[in-house]
Design an enzyme around this catalytic site. Structure first.
Site, PDB file in Angstrom:
ATOM      1  N   ALA A   1     -51.306  -7.272  -2.193  1.00 43.55           N
ATOM      2  CA  ALA A   1     -50.403  -6.317  -1.264  1.00 43.55           C
ATOM      3  C   ALA A   1     -51.106  -5.507  -0.346  1.00 43.55           C
ATOM      4  O   ALA A   1     -51.319  -4.373  -0.440  1.00 43.55           O
ATOM      5  CB  ALA A   1     -49.672  -5.435  -2.405  1.00 43.55           C
TER       6      ALA A   1
ATOM      7  N   SER B   1     -52.075   3.726   0.685  1.00 43.76           N
ATOM      8  CA  SER B   1     -52.077   2.475  -0.340  1.00 43.76           C
ATOM      9  C   SER B   1     -50.655   2.141  -0.898  1.00 43.76           C
ATOM     10  O   SER B   1     -49.869   2.650  -0.356  1.00 43.76           O
ATOM     11  CB  SER B   1     -53.195   2.634  -1.291  1.00 43.76           C
ATOM     12  OG  SER B   1     -53.461   1.471  -1.911  1.00 43.76           O
ATOM     13  N   ASN B   2     -50.749   1.429  -1.843  1.00 41.87           N
ATOM     14  CA  ASN B   2     -49.489   1.066  -2.533  1.00 41.87           C
ATOM     15  C   ASN B   2     -49.579   0.865  -3.999  1.00 41.87           C
ATOM     16  O   ASN B   2     -50.895   1.128  -4.430  1.00 41.87           O
ATOM     17  CB  ASN B   2     -48.737  -0.291  -1.967  1.00 41.87           C
ATOM     18  CG  ASN B   2     -49.757  -1.339  -2.037  1.00 41.87           C
ATOM     19  OD1 ASN B   2     -49.900  -1.778  -3.113  1.00 41.87           O
ATOM     20  ND2 ASN B   2     -50.181  -1.744  -1.002  1.00 41.87           N
ATOM     21  N   ARG B   3     -48.682   0.665  -4.945  1.00 40.08           N
ATOM     22  CA  ARG B   3     -48.564   0.660  -6.409  1.00 40.08           C
ATOM     23  C   ARG B   3     -49.129  -0.622  -6.859  1.00 40.08           C
ATOM     24  O   ARG B   3     -49.064  -0.923  -8.162  1.00 40.08           O
ATOM     25  CB  ARG B   3     -47.339   1.042  -6.949  1.00 40.08           C
ATOM     26  CG  ARG B   3     -46.863   2.400  -6.443  1.00 40.08           C
ATOM     27  CD  ARG B   3     -45.785   2.971  -7.623  1.00 40.08           C
ATOM     28  NE  ARG B   3     -44.611   1.927  -7.219  1.00 40.08           N
ATOM     29  CZ  ARG B   3     -43.974   1.169  -8.022  1.00 40.08           C
ATOM     30  NH1 ARG B   3     -44.171   0.960  -9.041  1.00 40.08           N
ATOM     31  NH2 ARG B   3     -42.800   0.834  -7.667  1.00 40.08           N
TER      32      ARG B   3
END
Ligand code: CTP
Length: 218
Positions: free
Chosen positions: A88, A21-23
């Site tokens: 995102a 995943s991402n922030r």
């Protein structure tokens, strides 16, 4: 008008307990959904996992993976006048998701990844969307050049570009500073501000832009 907005990160599973995943916090997309609602529009928010309260007065569709977000957008975009892609989305996912938790073994582990669906890139070419199409471009260099290239390649009416190399803005932050990129090489930088104020300014701009387009539900 009806706004379809994507928000948050996606999670691409590796095994039953792990994911890539991402922030992304989902704050920009949620702020846009609330600003569009406050401006009197009906809103569908397709959101990846975000630790934010569901915005009142907004249809919330919760998804986990890029594939689920793609399907949710595909089903809903035709009834929309405006589509804003603030999510995102993971660009790659593991080719295989293990059925059981991956156990420690060798000293190194190589993951094989494959491309996910490009949701924004499918809006015109796959979904046939003719309304006002807005994308985001998170860049660390050549902000405007990369955003203009994305605008043309994905046939957007507007790309909202943010420089994610600057500390304290953009990803997982309360503030953002963006540059609006329009067809014909037009650009307009907006001052750094909280995401709620910025969302209201963006919704005003997008509403005017959408009104200039001939959309099915205006
Ligand atoms: N996006 C999307 N689906 C994806 C990847 C991105 O809908 N699988 C959308 C994002 O929501 C954003 C825009 O595309 O509005 C830009 O995403 P970004 O990852 O910055 O652009 P890419 O075109 O994937 O280009 P690159 O990663 O090479 O910068």
């Amino acid at each position: 008008m009806h706004f379809l907005i994507t928000a948050g990160p996606t999670r691409e599973p590796l095994d039953p307990v792990r994911y890539l995943s991402n922030r992304s916090s989902g704050r920009m997309g949620h702020a846009l959904a609330m600003a569009a609602r406050d401006a009197g529009h009906s809103v569908t928010l397709v959101s990846g996992p975000a630790s934010l309260p569901p915005p009142e007065g907004v249809e919330l569709v919760k998804v986990e993976t890029a594939r689920e977000m793609f399907e949710a957008v595909k089903q809903r975009i035709q009834g929309s006048d405006v589509a804003v892609f603030a999510a995102a989305v993971a660009d790659y996912r593991p080719v295989r998701c293990a059925g059981q938790k991956i156990k420690k073994g060798y000293e190194t582990l190589v993951l094989e990844l494959e491309r996910t669906e490009d949701i924004l890139g499918s809006a015109r070419s796959v979904f046939g969307f003719q309304g006002c199409l807005v994308g985001f471009a998170a860049e660390t260099e050549n902000l405007v050049a990369h955003a203009q290239e994305k605008l043309a390649r994905k046939q957007c009416d507007l790309v909202i570009a943010n420089d994610v190399s600057q500390p304290g803005i953009g990803f997982d932050s309360a503030e953002n500073a963006v540059t609006l990129c329009l067809p014909g090489g037009l650009t307009q930088p907006l001052p750094r501000q909280g995401k709620t104020d910025l969302a209201h300014e963006l919704v005003q701009f997008i509403t005017r832009l959408a009104a200039t387009k001939k959309t099915p539900h205006v």
